[in-house]
Design an enzyme around this catalytic site. Structure first.
Site, PDB file in Angstrom:
ATOM      1  N   GLU A 281      32.494  41.956  33.712  1.00  0.00           N
ATOM      2  CA  GLU A 281      31.962  41.232  34.878  1.00  0.00           C
ATOM      3  C   GLU A 281      31.410  39.867  34.455  1.00  0.00           C
ATOM      4  O   GLU A 281      31.556  38.882  35.171  1.00  0.00           O
ATOM      5  CB  GLU A 281      30.874  42.054  35.574  1.00  0.00           C
ATOM      6  CG  GLU A 281      31.362  43.389  36.113  1.00  0.00           C
ATOM      7  CD  GLU A 281      32.592  43.270  37.001  1.00  0.00           C
ATOM      8  OE1 GLU A 281      32.630  42.357  37.853  1.00  0.00           O
ATOM      9  OE2 GLU A 281      33.516  44.078  36.842  1.00  0.00           O
ATOM     10  N   TRP A 284      34.327  37.762  34.288  1.00  0.00           N
ATOM     11  CA  TRP A 284      34.749  37.281  35.621  1.00  0.00           C
ATOM     12  C   TRP A 284      33.975  36.007  35.980  1.00  0.00           C
ATOM     13  O   TRP A 284      34.508  35.049  36.524  1.00  0.00           O
ATOM     14  CB  TRP A 284      34.474  38.336  36.704  1.00  0.00           C
ATOM     15  CG  TRP A 284      35.613  39.260  36.979  1.00  0.00           C
ATOM     16  CD1 TRP A 284      35.706  40.553  36.587  1.00  0.00           C
ATOM     17  CD2 TRP A 284      36.812  38.978  37.741  1.00  0.00           C
ATOM     18  NE1 TRP A 284      36.893  41.093  37.058  1.00  0.00           N
ATOM     19  CE2 TRP A 284      37.578  40.152  37.760  1.00  0.00           C
ATOM     20  CE3 TRP A 284      37.293  37.848  38.394  1.00  0.00           C
ATOM     21  CZ2 TRP A 284      38.812  40.235  38.409  1.00  0.00           C
ATOM     22  CZ3 TRP A 284      38.520  37.915  39.042  1.00  0.00           C
ATOM     23  CH2 TRP A 284      39.270  39.095  39.043  1.00  0.00           C
ATOM     24  N   TRP A 314      43.661  31.464  61.562  1.00  0.00           N
ATOM     25  CA  TRP A 314      42.265  31.876  61.748  1.00  0.00           C
ATOM     26  C   TRP A 314      41.939  31.839  63.234  1.00  0.00           C
ATOM     27  O   TRP A 314      42.385  30.963  63.960  1.00  0.00           O
ATOM     28  CB  TRP A 314      41.304  30.952  60.990  1.00  0.00           C
ATOM     29  CG  TRP A 314      41.574  30.871  59.509  1.00  0.00           C
ATOM     30  CD1 TRP A 314      41.954  29.765  58.804  1.00  0.00           C
ATOM     31  CD2 TRP A 314      41.491  31.936  58.548  1.00  0.00           C
ATOM     32  NE1 TRP A 314      42.103  30.067  57.459  1.00  0.00           N
ATOM     33  CE2 TRP A 314      41.824  31.401  57.280  1.00  0.00           C
ATOM     34  CE3 TRP A 314      41.164  33.289  58.619  1.00  0.00           C
ATOM     35  CZ2 TRP A 314      41.846  32.156  56.117  1.00  0.00           C
ATOM     36  CZ3 TRP A 314      41.183  34.045  57.458  1.00  0.00           C
ATOM     37  CH2 TRP A 314      41.518  33.483  56.227  1.00  0.00           C
ATOM     38  N   ASN A 349      28.221  44.497  45.005  1.00  0.00           N
ATOM     39  CA  ASN A 349      29.534  43.867  44.850  1.00  0.00           C
ATOM     40  C   ASN A 349      30.633  44.518  45.685  1.00  0.00           C
ATOM     41  O   ASN A 349      31.417  43.839  46.337  1.00  0.00           O
ATOM     42  CB  ASN A 349      29.933  43.861  43.369  1.00  0.00           C
ATOM     43  CG  ASN A 349      31.310  43.254  43.174  1.00  0.00           C
ATOM     44  OD1 ASN A 349      31.529  42.095  43.502  1.00  0.00           O
ATOM     45  ND2 ASN A 349      32.256  44.047  42.682  1.00  0.00           N
ATOM     46  N   TRP A 367      37.671  32.181  55.885  1.00  0.00           N
ATOM     47  CA  TRP A 367      36.816  32.596  54.764  1.00  0.00           C
ATOM     48  C   TRP A 367      35.716  31.575  54.478  1.00  0.00           C
ATOM     49  O   TRP A 367      34.648  31.919  53.966  1.00  0.00           O
ATOM     50  CB  TRP A 367      37.655  32.840  53.501  1.00  0.00           C
ATOM     51  CG  TRP A 367      38.401  31.652  52.987  1.00  0.00           C
ATOM     52  CD1 TRP A 367      39.678  31.282  53.301  1.00  0.00           C
ATOM     53  CD2 TRP A 367      37.921  30.646  52.073  1.00  0.00           C
ATOM     54  NE1 TRP A 367      40.014  30.111  52.655  1.00  0.00           N
ATOM     55  CE2 TRP A 367      38.955  29.708  51.887  1.00  0.00           C
ATOM     56  CE3 TRP A 367      36.724  30.453  51.397  1.00  0.00           C
ATOM     57  CZ2 TRP A 367      38.831  28.584  51.056  1.00  0.00           C
ATOM     58  CZ3 TRP A 367      36.590  29.336  50.563  1.00  0.00           C
ATOM     59  CH2 TRP A 367      37.640  28.426  50.401  1.00  0.00           C
ATOM     60  N   TRP A 390      35.212  35.030  47.710  1.00  0.00           N
ATOM     61  CA  TRP A 390      35.744  34.882  49.080  1.00  0.00           C
ATOM     62  C   TRP A 390      37.247  34.631  49.075  1.00  0.00           C
ATOM     63  O   TRP A 390      37.993  35.162  49.896  1.00  0.00           O
ATOM     64  CB  TRP A 390      34.993  33.783  49.846  1.00  0.00           C
ATOM     65  CG  TRP A 390      33.754  34.353  50.450  1.00  0.00           C
ATOM     66  CD1 TRP A 390      32.506  34.352  49.899  1.00  0.00           C
ATOM     67  CD2 TRP A 390      33.657  35.092  51.676  1.00  0.00           C
ATOM     68  NE1 TRP A 390      31.633  35.036  50.719  1.00  0.00           N
ATOM     69  CE2 TRP A 390      32.309  35.490  51.813  1.00  0.00           C
ATOM     70  CE3 TRP A 390      34.557  35.454  52.672  1.00  0.00           C
ATOM     71  CZ2 TRP A 390      31.852  36.236  52.910  1.00  0.00           C
ATOM     72  CZ3 TRP A 390      34.108  36.187  53.762  1.00  0.00           C
ATOM     73  CH2 TRP A 390      32.778  36.571  53.874  1.00  0.00           C
TER      74      TRP A 390
END
Ligand code: FAD
Length: 470
Positions: A281, A284, A314, A349, A367, A390
């Site tokens: 993580e 990441w 959208w 998360n 988003w 996102w």
């Protein structure tokens, strides 16, 4: 006082690196001169345009006060420059350098484009008046541009990046830097840090988020001792305290990723710490920062994969968006997660992925609106990780799942909160329902005051896929 009679002085420009331990810019600044002054720049206009949350800035303010107190003991006073925007940093720092007769300035890099442009302007301005300026990568373990494919380009997919990152680590491995030694006194007092930072009223749950390097380091050590060994098995279950909750501190730099890695390594014994899921993580986090530097369009909120976003229309779905923001969609796991965010400034998360998928793929809201809402509410609001999260969740990001993989919120709830403990904690109306599936159904608790679902999941899913495929 006559500043011109002072010996050469260095400046440390503190931003999101609010710590004395393992702060390479601070260490360098202290070695550079006998006297050091710390400086922060308050830039409310730029913060507003970035959507900096009151929670995150509140934490930043209190951590800054704690750091300032500690620095004062090392004879390093804090200067607070009250400006408007990033554009004012170069002239204001040039004036400060002249006033204090400083010969050097150090900072730790930040990676979003506006921050990098601000820093370039500062470097140019100060170097043109003969001041040495040095930037350090204290926010990362491996600097951007140092983990590359065989062809010498940036990785676009996480797993090969993480493998290459682990291979490169030996070249960037170094011990955690200690707190620097005391400097000679400057005779200057520290400026007070204004309560609202000239920005807006700042508020966060101080009972949940303590500041001070000692408190943060204790939090890290407790996590490593008590939870890290089970992290891989338990991290996806939001009712459990299974993750570190260190993100707010990593985001403002109250602790460095290298300190996290060092604690992990020290506790690992014979276990192979390099394979730890928790380290994954942290990697990441590094991946998203490396991407931000390699692909400047990301900082302008361009999708990593425009070819995917082109196929999405959208919807302007104001009422549903508002329901999502308030945790009133009628989908228990989504609403409980949003209440957790509104109440604590933090969200698990797994649930960030669930609510982001819900907003972008079922309500089909852009988003960018979700990312902005998160930036305005998260106590760990972090441009790179938030953008990455996102874009990943809406399938327009690097290494993102294909668009047709849409989380079913009810199924996610049943899988990761099987007894419904998490949803009942945040939606007390559900406590009286039988533990288990009844608590995860859309519209659960409607008779007790919970809202009806804002959409029919199956229809919304089908409409979303139809639109995408056509
Ligand atoms: P742990 O599980 O203990 O992980 C340790 C550290 O690794 C974290 O503190 C964090 O710094 C880093 N990390 C963990 N997961 C990720 C990840 N997926 N991506 C990048 N870094 C990660 N994280 C933020 O710090 N700020 C954000 O604004 C943010 N926005 C997000 C938005 C979305 C839509 C999604 C899906 C994820 C987002 N994340 C963000 C990533 C992640 O959800 C949080 O870092 C994590 O939940 C923080 O909890 P923790 O400290 O207990 O993490």
């Amino acid at each position: 006082m006559d500043t011109h009679s002072m010996a050469e002085l260095s400046l440390i420009w503190l931003r999101n690196d609010l710590r004395l331990t393992d702060n390479p810019a601070l260490t360098w600044a202290c070695k550079q001169a006998e006297k050091t002054v710390a400086v922060v720049t308050l830039t409310p206009q730029s913060w507003e345009s970035h959507g900096e949350s009151a929670a995150r800035m509140g934490l930043w303010r209190d951590q800054l006060r704690s750091v300032a107190e500690h620095l004062q003991k090392l004879n390093i006073p804090l200067r607070v420059l009250r400006l408007d925007s990033f554009d004012d940093c170069a002239p204001a720092l040039t004036d400060l350098v002249r006033e204090l007769n400083a010969g050097a300035l150090a900072f730790n890099y930040e990676y979003p484009l506006n921050e990098r442009n601000r820093d370039s302007a500062v470097c140019q301005a100060l170097e043109s008046v003969g001041v040495e300026v040095r930037g350090f990568h204290g926010e990362l373990i491996i600097p951007p541009g140092q983990v590359l494919t065989g062809q010498g380009g940036p990785f676009k997919v996480y797993t090969p990046f993480s493998r290459a990152w682990r291979r490169r680590l030996a070249d960037f491995d170094r011990p955690v830097l200690p707190v620097p030694e005391a400097q000679q006194t400057t005779g200057l007092d520290s400026d007070p840090v204004p309560d609202d930072l000239d920005y807006k009223p700042l508020q966060y749950r101080e009972d949940l988020w303590q500041v001070g390097e000692e408190a943060v380091s204790e939090r890290l050590n407790r996590f490593i001792d008590e939870r890290e060994p089970d992290y891989a098995d338990k991290r996806d279950f939001p009712a459990l305290p299974a993750t570190s909750a260190l993100s707010p501190y990593l985001t403002i730099g109250a602790i460095s990723p290298r300190q996290c890695m060092a604690a992990l390594r020290a506790a690992a014994g014979s276990r192979d710490w390099l394979d730890s899921s928790w380290l994954n993580e942290i990697i990441w986090r590094e991946f998203y920062r490396h991407l931000l530097v390699a692909f400047p369009g990301l900082s302008r909120l361009e999708p990593f994969r425009p070819e995917v976003e082109e196929k999405i229309s959208w919807l302007k779905n104001d009422a549903a968006f508002e329901a999502w923001c308030k945790g009133e969609t009628g989908f228990p796991i989504v609403d409980a997660a949003m209440k957790q965010l509104l109440e604590t400034g933090w969200m698990h998360n797994r649930l960030r992925m669930v609510v982001a998928s819900f907003l972008t793929k079922l309500l089909r809201v852009d988003w960018r609106l979700g990312a902005d809402f998160f930036m305005r509410h998260l106590i760990d609001a972090d441009f790179a990780s938030n953008l990455g999260g996102w874009q990943w969740s809406s399938s327009v990001g690097a290494d993102a799942a294909p668009y047709f993989r849409i989380f079913n919120p009810q199924a996610q709830g049943e899988k990761f909160d099987a007894e419904g403990r998490f949803v009942a904690r945040w939606l007390p109306q559900l406590e009286s329902l039988k533990p288990g599936k009844p608590r995860q159904q859309p519209g659960a608790g409607a008779a007790l005051g919970r809202p009806e679902p804002v959409i029919d999941y199956k229809k919304a899913r089908a409409a979303s896929l139809d639109d995408y495929q056509s």
